[in-house]
Design a protein around this motif. Structure first.
Motif, PDB file in Angstrom:
ATOM      1  N   LEU A 415     -63.626  68.122 -14.138  1.00  0.00           N
ATOM      2  CA  LEU A 415     -64.975  67.669 -14.482  1.00  0.00           C
ATOM      3  C   LEU A 415     -66.058  68.470 -13.776  1.00  0.00           C
ATOM      4  N   TRP A 416     -65.889  68.710 -12.500  1.00  0.00           N
ATOM      5  CA  TRP A 416     -66.942  69.369 -11.716  1.00  0.00           C
ATOM      6  C   TRP A 416     -67.372  70.721 -12.312  1.00  0.00           C
ATOM      7  N   PRO A 417     -66.433  71.572 -12.794  1.00  0.00           N
ATOM      8  CA  PRO A 417     -66.880  72.854 -13.377  1.00  0.00           C
ATOM      9  C   PRO A 417     -67.756  72.706 -14.624  1.00  0.00           C
ATOM     10  N   LYS A 418     -67.689  71.553 -15.297  1.00  0.00           N
ATOM     11  CA  LYS A 418     -68.491  71.348 -16.502  1.00  0.00           C
ATOM     12  C   LYS A 418     -69.931  70.938 -16.171  1.00  0.00           C
ATOM     13  N   LEU A 419     -70.142  70.452 -14.946  1.00  0.00           N
ATOM     14  CA  LEU A 419     -71.420  69.846 -14.588  1.00  0.00           C
ATOM     15  C   LEU A 419     -72.360  70.872 -13.958  1.00  0.00           C
ATOM     16  N   SER A 420     -73.593  70.883 -14.449  1.00  0.00           N
ATOM     17  CA  SER A 420     -74.591  71.779 -13.872  1.00  0.00           C
ATOM     18  C   SER A 420     -75.202  71.187 -12.614  1.00  0.00           C
ATOM     19  N   LYS A 421     -75.293  69.855 -12.537  1.00  0.00           N
ATOM     20  CA  LYS A 421     -75.865  69.200 -11.366  1.00  0.00           C
ATOM     21  C   LYS A 421     -75.182  67.852 -11.140  1.00  0.00           C
ATOM     22  N   ILE A 422     -74.946  67.541  -9.856  1.00  0.00           N
ATOM     23  CA  ILE A 422     -74.363  66.260  -9.459  1.00  0.00           C
ATOM     24  C   ILE A 422     -75.277  65.651  -8.410  1.00  0.00           C
ATOM     25  N   THR A 423     -75.734  64.428  -8.647  1.00  0.00           N
ATOM     26  CA  THR A 423     -76.647  63.745  -7.733  1.00  0.00           C
ATOM     27  C   THR A 423     -76.057  62.404  -7.318  1.00  0.00           C
ATOM     28  N   VAL A 424     -76.102  62.126  -6.039  1.00  0.00           N
ATOM     29  CA  VAL A 424     -75.585  60.869  -5.495  1.00  0.00           C
ATOM     30  C   VAL A 424     -76.728  60.105  -4.842  1.00  0.00           C
ATOM     31  N   LEU A 425     -76.848  58.836  -5.170  1.00  0.00           N
ATOM     32  CA  LEU A 425     -77.790  57.935  -4.512  1.00  0.00           C
ATOM     33  C   LEU A 425     -76.978  56.956  -3.681  1.00  0.00           C
ATOM     34  N   ASP A 426     -77.149  56.973  -2.377  1.00  0.00           N
ATOM     35  CA  ASP A 426     -76.377  56.073  -1.527  1.00  0.00           C
ATOM     36  C   ASP A 426     -77.056  55.963  -0.173  1.00  0.00           C
ATOM     37  N   TRP A 427     -76.642  54.931   0.605  1.00  0.00           N
ATOM     38  CA  TRP A 427     -77.230  54.779   1.936  1.00  0.00           C
ATOM     39  C   TRP A 427     -76.356  55.381   3.028  1.00  0.00           C
ATOM     40  N   ARG A 428     -75.282  56.055   2.617  1.00  0.00           N
ATOM     41  CA  ARG A 428     -74.455  56.772   3.580  1.00  0.00           C
ATOM     42  C   ARG A 428     -73.861  57.994   2.904  1.00  0.00           C
ATOM     43  N   MET A 429     -73.360  58.914   3.697  1.00  0.00           N
ATOM     44  CA  MET A 429     -72.733  60.107   3.127  1.00  0.00           C
ATOM     45  C   MET A 429     -71.324  59.750   2.667  1.00  0.00           C
ATOM     46  N   THR A 430     -71.142  59.672   1.363  1.00  0.00           N
ATOM     47  CA  THR A 430     -69.858  59.277   0.797  1.00  0.00           C
ATOM     48  C   THR A 430     -69.008  60.505   0.463  1.00  0.00           C
ATOM     49  N   SER A 431     -67.778  60.246   0.043  1.00  0.00           N
ATOM     50  CA  SER A 431     -66.897  61.332  -0.389  1.00  0.00           C
ATOM     51  C   SER A 431     -67.526  62.110  -1.535  1.00  0.00           C
ATOM     52  N   THR A 432     -68.104  61.386  -2.501  1.00  0.00           N
ATOM     53  CA  THR A 432     -68.736  62.043  -3.640  1.00  0.00           C
ATOM     54  C   THR A 432     -69.969  62.818  -3.194  1.00  0.00           C
ATOM     55  N   GLY A 433     -70.720  62.255  -2.246  1.00  0.00           N
ATOM     56  CA  GLY A 433     -71.897  62.943  -1.738  1.00  0.00           C
ATOM     57  C   GLY A 433     -71.569  64.294  -1.135  1.00  0.00           C
ATOM     58  N   MET A 434     -70.390  64.419  -0.544  1.00  0.00           N
ATOM     59  CA  MET A 434     -69.991  65.679   0.089  1.00  0.00           C
ATOM     60  C   MET A 434     -69.695  66.765  -0.938  1.00  0.00           C
ATOM     61  N   PHE A 435     -69.544  66.373  -2.199  1.00  0.00           N
ATOM     62  CA  PHE A 435     -69.287  67.348  -3.267  1.00  0.00           C
ATOM     63  C   PHE A 435     -70.427  67.362  -4.290  1.00  0.00           C
ATOM     64  N   ALA A 436     -71.607  66.906  -3.875  1.00  0.00           N
ATOM     65  CA  ALA A 436     -72.753  66.819  -4.786  1.00  0.00           C
ATOM     66  C   ALA A 436     -73.768  67.910  -4.478  1.00  0.00           C
ATOM     67  N   ASP A 437     -74.641  68.171  -5.461  1.00  0.00           N
ATOM     68  CA  ASP A 437     -75.743  69.106  -5.255  1.00  0.00           C
ATOM     69  C   ASP A 437     -76.891  68.436  -4.510  1.00  0.00           C
ATOM     70  N   TYR A 438     -77.115  67.158  -4.807  1.00  0.00           N
ATOM     71  CA  TYR A 438     -78.193  66.416  -4.170  1.00  0.00           C
ATOM     72  C   TYR A 438     -77.668  65.069  -3.696  1.00  0.00           C
ATOM     73  N   VAL A 439     -78.084  64.662  -2.504  1.00  0.00           N
ATOM     74  CA  VAL A 439     -77.824  63.321  -2.014  1.00  0.00           C
ATOM     75  C   VAL A 439     -79.171  62.689  -1.702  1.00  0.00           C
ATOM     76  N   LEU A 440     -79.510  61.646  -2.447  1.00  0.00           N
ATOM     77  CA  LEU A 440     -80.786  60.962  -2.263  1.00  0.00           C
ATOM     78  C   LEU A 440     -80.529  59.672  -1.489  1.00  0.00           C
ATOM     79  N   PRO A 441     -81.037  59.576  -0.245  1.00  0.00           N
ATOM     80  CA  PRO A 441     -80.776  58.377   0.564  1.00  0.00           C
ATOM     81  C   PRO A 441     -81.555  57.180   0.041  1.00  0.00           C
ATOM     82  N   VAL A 442     -80.859  56.071  -0.165  1.00  0.00           N
ATOM     83  CA  VAL A 442     -81.510  54.854  -0.645  1.00  0.00           C
ATOM     84  C   VAL A 442     -81.470  53.790   0.439  1.00  0.00           C
TER      85      VAL A 442
END
Length: 703
Positions: A415-442
């Motif tokens: 899946l990741w090679p198909k995606l141009s951008k990955i954004t995670v909204l979370d209040w901590r650094m998650t596993s997915t956040g570590m493989f994202a382009d943007y992490v927006l702290p909520v």
């Protein structure tokens, strides 16, 4: 998501909380009692969960129910913390709970301990099945253009085969037969038919306590003792769990569990009944999330669904069924994706492993991909984007897919090679956040003005007041307000506006911010104003003021409301009383949202017939990943239903501070492993390292 024409995935299937067995049996997965309703129970089964470790704030309901005379039974492979506090511990081999449940049902049927009146009225057990093709007898068998959704029973009073009512569960003068063999004069000639109950008796013949004991490991005398305890109870219930939803054959387990409760009439009565997913929320969310900027837009929205709603009600659909039918239609059109697993399988590469099911599952008749292809072609399932149309962007919030999804490394590969951008909204650094382009702290729970729900079913909406101001962390409302504003600004600058989404709707980029904020009514810092709007407009909270709710901390629900996620509780909330689900069906005779309009145990869908799952049965869990001597089961650490607080220092002190795997002392000794050793666990698919906790409470062969 709706305003931009994108797809929202259902997180429950990602977590494995789908309760598919309950869905197949009751036509829904959401129905649960309030915690204090356990005080009306005299038998409580902790079956598939461990509330004394993972739901500690709620477990007092169970211990206090014992003070009132309830018998607490824990059914689990290991001697869990919940077992310690129970009157009876029933040990079962991992993944064999369906065999145990069917053995209980076999005793109940054989000894005639069942509630005949209940199962005749509330279940499909008196409905007739054709001997020649195994299909239920339908109106289409008698009339050329007959309804596939109208069914028949044999009326013992008139001595005739009669059509059962689909708009009510009231039997009237009909006395459905549970036993017997009859002849139906169909369009194709005479056909022998018999009630589902007759077919069930044959199926249960394979699950005598002695035969089932060989499958599940539970001694036959214990099975008989438990069956009599449940059958003789005034009100028996289970503690809800999403555990079996995560098992390969978990649907069969849940269907078998539900059968035990239905046979004994333990449904829709105070303190009694099989329960599934606990969900109760204020019902203004649905309309707010799909509303538009003005009164005319809202009027057009209602006008678009009014004809279909009217038609469905004319056909005898209940309010609950209308809600589900509109949701199904929206999903089929791509408004969302209820079965997120299909998305991950088709776009995330999970079929690389799950597609090999036939290698490990001896019951599979053909490769999984063939079932999937047929299901898609016949419209039984839908996936968006369509196969061949790759997704381009991924927003993850309220989720952590690179932790929760089974075989998640395949997502990074496919899946990741198909995606141009990955954004995670979370209040901590998650596993997915570590493989994202943007992490927006909520903002976290104590950093926001908002309301929330809790489990088990709480009769209260809980309100939170911002206790502290945060720096970069923002409420999701503010994040998306900023996001839509910037999109609209860029669209205006670039001269890009109108476009058609995959549902054929014309949407506006330049007008996105205006629509999201309801013409500017709800601005950047409107989180509390929006929460107040949702409280004010909800039909199931009474007349309450948001500020008063915040000051008090909670307000009581007045009904399940009309939301698709809560309406399934199907009950009336009485003031100063406990909440018991499904009473609308049992007392008001409102049909269930199943094909037969009853609690349904016989599913004559082609796939179920092919796989011999028309009726509940046991199937051994497959040796996924190869044939190895140890079986890995799941579980949660102390105080941990979910993982969001697990890395807190105080919480880590409740355990060893590192992930551990429990192993029996005999298995450890056999391998020369000592408590605290780090080991490698492997199968044909992958491996991981983990610390071992040697525990006598775990049965040999189980990790």
């Amino acid at each position: 998501s709706d305003l931009t024409g994108n797809i929202s995935l259902d997180m429950n299937t990602e977590i494995g909380d789908g309760h598919r067995g309950a869905g197949e049996t009751f036509g829904k997965i959401v129905f649960e009692r309030s915690g204090d309703d356990y005080f009306n129970s005299d038998v409580i089964l902790i079956w598939g969960c461990n509330p004394f470790a993972t739901q500690i704030p709620n477990s007092h309901f169970l211990t206090e129910a014992r003070y009132k005379g309830a018998k607490l039974v824990t059914i689990t492979p290991d001697y869990s913390p919940s077992s310690i506090h129970s009157d009876m511990w029933v040990q079962v081999r991992p993944g064999t709970d369906a065999a145990l449940a069917l053995a209980l049902a076999a005793v109940i049927v054989e000894d005639k301990l069942y509630d005949a009146a209940f199962i005749k009225e509330q279940t499909d057990l008196p409905l007739l099945v054709r001997d020649d093709n195994g299909r239920m007898l339908r109106e289409s068998d008698f009339e050329k253009n007959g309804d596939e959704g109208r069914f028949y029973c044999f009326d013992a009073k008139s001595g005739k085969i009669v059509q059962v009512e689909s708009t009510t569960l009231e039997l009237g003068s009909v006395e459905p037969a549970l036993l017997g063999e009859f002849e139906a004069q169909t369009r194709s000639g005479p056909v022998r038919v018999r009630p589902v109950f007759e077919k069930l008796k044959v199926r249960l013949g394979d699950y005598s306590p002695e035969a089932a004991s060989k499958l599940c490991g539970t001694p036959a005398p214990v099975i008989r003792r438990l069956a009599n305890l449940v059958a003789s109870a005034k009100a028996a219930t289970n503690v809800t769990s999403s555990n079996f939803s995560k098992y390969y054959h978990g649907t069969l387990v849940e269907r078998s569990q539900a059968l035990v409760f239905a046979l004994c009439g333990h449904i829709g009565k105070k303190g009694g009944g099989f329960v599934a997913f606990p969900f109760l929320t204020n019902d203004a969310f649905d309309m707010f999330s799909i509303g538009r900027t003005g009164i005319m837009d809202t009027a057009r929205l209602y006008a678009s669904i009014l004809p279909e709603t009217t038609w469905l009600k004319w056909k005898g659909y209940s309010e609950e069924m209308v809600t589900y039918e509109l949701s199904r239609k929206a999903h089929a059109e791509g408004a969302g994706l209820s079965c997120g697993t299909l998305f991950w399988a088709m776009h995330g590469g999970l079929l690389e492993y799950s597609g090999r099911s036939a290698e490990w599952d001896p019951y599979m008749k053909r490769p999984l991909a063939e079932y999937l292809k047929e299901s898609m072609e016949k419209g039984w399932q839908h996936v968006w984007p369509r196969p061949g149309d790759d997704p381009r962007m991924l927003f993850s919030f309220g989720s952590n897919i690179l932790r929760r999804i089974r075989a998640y490394p395949l997502l990074l590969k496919h899946l990741w090679p198909k995606l141009s951008k990955i954004t995670v909204l979370d209040w901590r650094m998650t596993s997915t956040g570590m493989f994202a382009d943007y992490v927006l702290p909520v903002a976290a729970w104590y950093e926001r003005n908002d309301h929330k729900w809790a489990t088990p079913l709480m009769p209260f909406l809980h309100a939170g007041t911002k206790a502290v101001e945060t720096g970069e962390a923002r409420h999701e409302w503010r994040v998306f307000e900023n996001f839509t504003r910037k999109i609209s600004e860029l669209a205006d600058i670039k001269g890009i506006d109108r476009y058609t989404d995959h549902r054929g709707r014309e949407l506006s980029l330049a007008g996105l911010h205006r629509e999201f904020t309801y013409n500017g009514k709800y601005g950047e810092y409107a989180e509390s104003k929006v929460a107040g709007k949702l409280v004010h407009d909800s039909t199931n909270l009474g007349k309450v003021d948001w500020k008063e709710v915040q000051d008090k901390g909670f307000t009581r629900f007045t009904s399940p409301g009309g939301s698709a996620v809560s309406i399934g509780n199907a009950t009336t909330f009485e003031k100063n009383d406990t909440i018991t689900p499904l009473t609308d069906h049992v007392h008001k005779k409102v049909p269930y949202p199943t094909d037969t309009r009853r609690i349904q145990f016989y599913i004559d869908h082609p796939f179920y017939m092919e796989l011999d799952e028309v009726l509940p049965r046991h199937k051994d869990p497959p040796s996924v990943g190869g044939d190895y001597p140890l079986q890995l089961t799941g579980g949660h650490t102390r105080w941990s239903i979910h993982a969001q607080w697990r890395d807190d220092t105080l919480m880590l002190r409740q355990q060893r501070g590192v992930p551990v795997m429990y192993m029996s002392d005999s298995d450890a000794a056999m391998r020369g492993i000592k408590d605290g050793d780090e080991v490698v666990v492997r199968n044909d698919i992958d491996s991981f390292k983990i610390h071992v906790k040697v525990a006598a409470a775990v049965q040999p062969g189980q990790l």
